[in-house]
Design a protein around this motif. Structure first.
Motif, PDB file in Angstrom:
ATOM      1  N   GLU B  20     -20.097  50.902 -36.526  1.00 16.42           N
ATOM      2  CA  GLU B  20     -21.383  51.609 -36.792  1.00 16.42           C
ATOM      3  C   GLU B  20     -22.480  50.557 -36.411  1.00 16.42           C
ATOM      4  N   LYS B  21     -22.234  49.210 -36.595  1.00 16.78           N
ATOM      5  CA  LYS B  21     -23.260  48.164 -36.189  1.00 16.78           C
ATOM      6  C   LYS B  21     -23.737  48.202 -34.792  1.00 16.78           C
ATOM      7  N   ARG B 266     -32.539  54.391 -41.169  1.00 14.81           N
ATOM      8  CA  ARG B 266     -32.231  54.391 -42.598  1.00 14.81           C
ATOM      9  C   ARG B 266     -33.146  55.481 -43.335  1.00 14.81           C
ATOM     10  N   ASP B 275     -34.566  44.988 -43.852  1.00 14.73           N
ATOM     11  CA  ASP B 275     -34.359  45.927 -42.462  1.00 14.73           C
ATOM     12  C   ASP B 275     -34.519  44.530 -41.435  1.00 14.73           C
ATOM     13  N   SER B 278     -31.445  42.691 -41.551  1.00 14.59           N
ATOM     14  CA  SER B 278     -30.093  43.296 -40.995  1.00 14.59           C
ATOM     15  C   SER B 278     -30.033  43.279 -39.451  1.00 14.59           C
ATOM     16  N   ILE B 280     -32.064  40.786 -37.613  1.00 15.50           N
ATOM     17  CA  ILE B 280     -32.715  39.398 -37.140  1.00 15.50           C
ATOM     18  C   ILE B 280     -31.543  38.592 -36.287  1.00 15.50           C
ATOM     19  N   LYS B 281     -30.174  38.679 -36.678  1.00 17.19           N
ATOM     20  CA  LYS B 281     -29.300  37.925 -35.910  1.00 17.19           C
ATOM     21  C   LYS B 281     -29.106  38.533 -34.450  1.00 17.19           C
TER      22      LYS B 281
END
Lengths: 371, 315
Positions: B20-21, B266, B275, B278, B280-281
């Motif tokens: 999903e990511k 979302r 958000d 979720s 930033i990386k």
């Protein structure tokens, strides 16, 4: 004219090649005329150079023959008045009777200029060292060897000692044999001991010997420990010796030694007799089995306690969150879809921090159960 | 609008299980017109997912397998001689498409990777003396394999900076893997149908732009980017020596776009700090240059980003 010139040139080159070589002379300074078999005496050889002869090495290793044994006692190397003198003392011991013709040889090695140059420069590709070797025969020495049947020759004494002559049963007696003096002690054959009904323990003979002008000098010692239940006699020991001082044969003999063995200790004659339990076999084995079983049970109990020891559960990554916002951020950073619902609830303010943590705890425990 | 997103997800799920990511990342790229770099070991359905997305969107899709002997003209196109008309003609390369899949991008040398720079930033390609605009939407989705060292060419910083997101793909869960194995064994994958078109995608992109960002949240984002450059301002003196170069201003620009898309995915009309956390990386991990000390001590850039996010006060 041409031929003469060539010869002259050759002669010049030969002279040039040998001009720097030292001259030396071997001689015998001392030698016995007569010896008995087994009696050793020194033959002294000398090598006298006409200069300091620093580039010479003498390798002299006396070798035995069928009729005599030869051993190097000392060697001396010194320069006196600019002349090098080497002196070698060789011990000659006749093995058989008759006239001995002592013929020894040595190697005289001269280190050449090329060899020195190679060593100084450090050349490591020199296949053959550039030495000039010369084998030299020593001057002959003739010695009259007289037959002798004695076991040993020399000035030798013999002693037998015991630490006690009266012992109890199974108590050891220590027996020591000493052969001392000088002569061909290297030829000594250790005594063997065999007494009926006596156990004996021994170790190899100790030889504390050094080579001298009169052969081997020092002491040979043999140790025995004797154990018996009954009295016994240590038999006499003997060795035949040719005395080189008096030139006579003699037998060195010890006296027989009586060892009186008394009865051993019994519980009845002890003042503090130990109380011995009269366990029968089955009782004893029963005890063994009981203790073994007890050990197994204790080990199992210890293992169970170790496995079920109280352990602190590892902290979850979200435990450190102090506010709902922080928890939301921590869960979001994880990026896992399973936390989306809790994140949403936290963002909307529909759930408190503690409620969210409880939900997470429940989720974690369910995951662990699944696993 | 969110129904369309759900429909796209459902369509992709016909061939891709889980991940999903990665799918969210690709959708964010689509909604913001940002390029995506996907990194993961072989066999994690990177290429399959990108192909499935392209089929679902009904957009023009081209795939280029990057190899060590690839040339820039193999991607961009070239001027070729036409003997019939005695003229040089422009032959356009595969870059003239909506979705370009640059498979195993780090297998091509730097000159080929650099050929994409102009196209990715300015959305145009210059061939000979003429510039050609690329059709909209234009998206480069590149994949790379991190475990091989032989025969690979690491992407230069300038190239990496042009990727909006770098998504790290991990393994599926055991349940997902079971489903994948069963599906492949029974050959029961369904056919994917195009359910949107360029017009709908344009509408989705416009809808994303309407997502509200509060000023405090905006300042929070700028603070996060600033913290990568000056971590000591937020009490992170200990990590300063590990960062050689912090995130560029392009990160701030992309973050403003991406967090809107994340909130949109979302189903929200405003952006919250969660958000940002979720995504930033994915936004920063390829844009922070670590120092040699960090490499020597085995410090991971994701760990540094986590430390920064937890140190910067949340509005």
């Amino acid at each position: 004219m041409k031929q003469s010139l060539g010869r002259l040139l050759l002669l010049f080159l030969l002279i040039l090649g040998t001009a720097d070589a030292a001259q030396y002379k071997w001689s015998v300074l001392k030698a016995p005329k007569e010896l008995h078999v087994g009696e050793g005496a020194v033959v002294r050889y000398q090598c006298l150079f006409d200069g300091s002869a620093g580039d010479y090495t003498v390798v002299f290793k006396p070798t035995d023959s069928k009729s005599y044994k030869a051993s190097m006692v000392t060697q001396d190397d010194r320069v006196i008045n600019g002349k090098r003198i080497l002196q070698f003392d060789v011990l000659i011991t006749p093995v058989i009777g008759g006239v001995l013709d002592v013929k020894l040889d040595a190697l005289v090695r001269r280190t050449t200029f090329g060899s020195i140059e190679n060593a100084s420069i450090g050349r490591d590709n020199v296949k053959k060292y550039d030495f000039k070797d010369e084998k030299v025969m020593m001057p002959d020495v003739k010695i009259q060897a007289i037959d002798n049947t004695a076991d040993l020759s020399g000035e030798i004494t013999f002693a037998v000692l015991v630490d006690k002559v009266k012992v109890r049963s199974h108590e050891p007696v220590h027996l020591s044999l000493y052969v001392r003096g000088r002569g061909n002690l290297n030829e000594f054959v250790p005594f063997e001991l065999n007494i009926s009904g006596v156990k004996h323990f021994s170790e190899p003979a100790h030889r504390d010997l050094s080579l001298g002008e009169n052969g081997y000098e020092g002491e040979i010692r043999q140790e025995f420990a004797l154990v018996s239940e009954k009295s016994y006699v240590i038999p006499p020991f003997s060795v035949s010796v040719f005395d080189t001082k008096t030139h006579t044969n003699k037998i060195l003999r010890s006296q027989p030694i009586n060892i009186d063995v008394e009865k051993g200790f019994e519980p009845g004659n002890l003042l503090d007799a130990p109380q011995l339990n009269g366990y029968s076999d089955w009782k004893r084995y029963g005890f063994y089995a009981f203790f073994m079983l007890l050990g197994v049970i204790l080990a199992e109990v210890a293992r169970w306690l170790w496995v079920h020891r109280p352990r602190r559960k590892p902290k979850a990554f979200w435990d450190s969150a102090a506010t709902a916002k922080e928890l939301s951020i921590l869960l979001s950073l994880r990026g896992e879809s399973q936390y989306l619902q809790i994140i949403q609830l936290l963002d909307e303010g529909n759930i408190s921090l503690n409620e969210a943590k409880n939900k997470l705890r429940l989720m974690t425990s369910t995951d662990e159960e699944k696993r | 609008m969110i129904k369309i997103i759900d429909a796209i997800r459902t369509e992709i799920a016909k061939v891709v299980v889980g991940q999903e990511k990665m799918i969210d990342g690709l959708l964010i790229g689509l909604l913001c017109e940002g390029h995506i770099l996907i990194e993961g070991i072989p066999g994690l359905a990177k290429t399959t997912t990108v192909k499935a997305l392209a089929q679902t969107l009904g957009l023009d899709f081209k795939r280029v397998q990057f190899t060590p002997d690839l040339l820039p003209s193999d991607i961009l196109g070239a001027e070729v001689y036409d003997p019939q008309n005695n003229l040089f003609k422009i032959k356009k390369g595969p870059i003239f498409t909506n979705l370009l899949l640059a498979d195993e991008i780090n297998r091509a040398p730097a000159k080929v990777q650099s050929a994409l720079l102009e196209a990715m930033q300015e959305r145009q390609v210059t061939l000979s003396d003429e510039s050609f605009g690329l059709s909209s939407p234009f998206l480069v989705m590149a994949t790379q394999n991190p475990i091989e060292n032989e025969g690979v060419y690491p992407l230069p910083e300038a190239q990496l900076d042009r990727f909006m997101l770098k998504i790290k793909v991990g393994y599926n869960t055991p349940d997902e893997e079971l489903l994948i194995a069963r599906r492949i064994a029974s050959k029961s994958s369904e056919a994917i149908h195009a359910i949107v078109n360029a017009q709908v995608i344009g509408e989705l992109q416009e809808a994303v732009k309407t997502v509200h960002i509060d000023e405090e949240v905006e300042r929070y984002m700028i603070a996060l980017v600033g913290a990568t450059r000056e971590p000591e301002r937020f009490g992170l003196e200990s990590i300063k020596r590990y960062i050689q170069f912090g995130a560029s201003p392009r990160v701030s620009i992309d973050m403003f776009k991406a967090v809107r898309a994340m909130a949109f995915l979302r189903g929200k009309e405003f952006v919250t700090p969660s958000d940002i956390a979720s995504i930033i990386k994915d936004l920063m991990r390829h844009r922070i240059v670590l120092s040699y000390e960090a490499e020597a001590e085995g410090i991971d850039v994701d760990t540094l980003i986590e430390q920064i996010v937890t140190a910067v006060p949340v509005p």
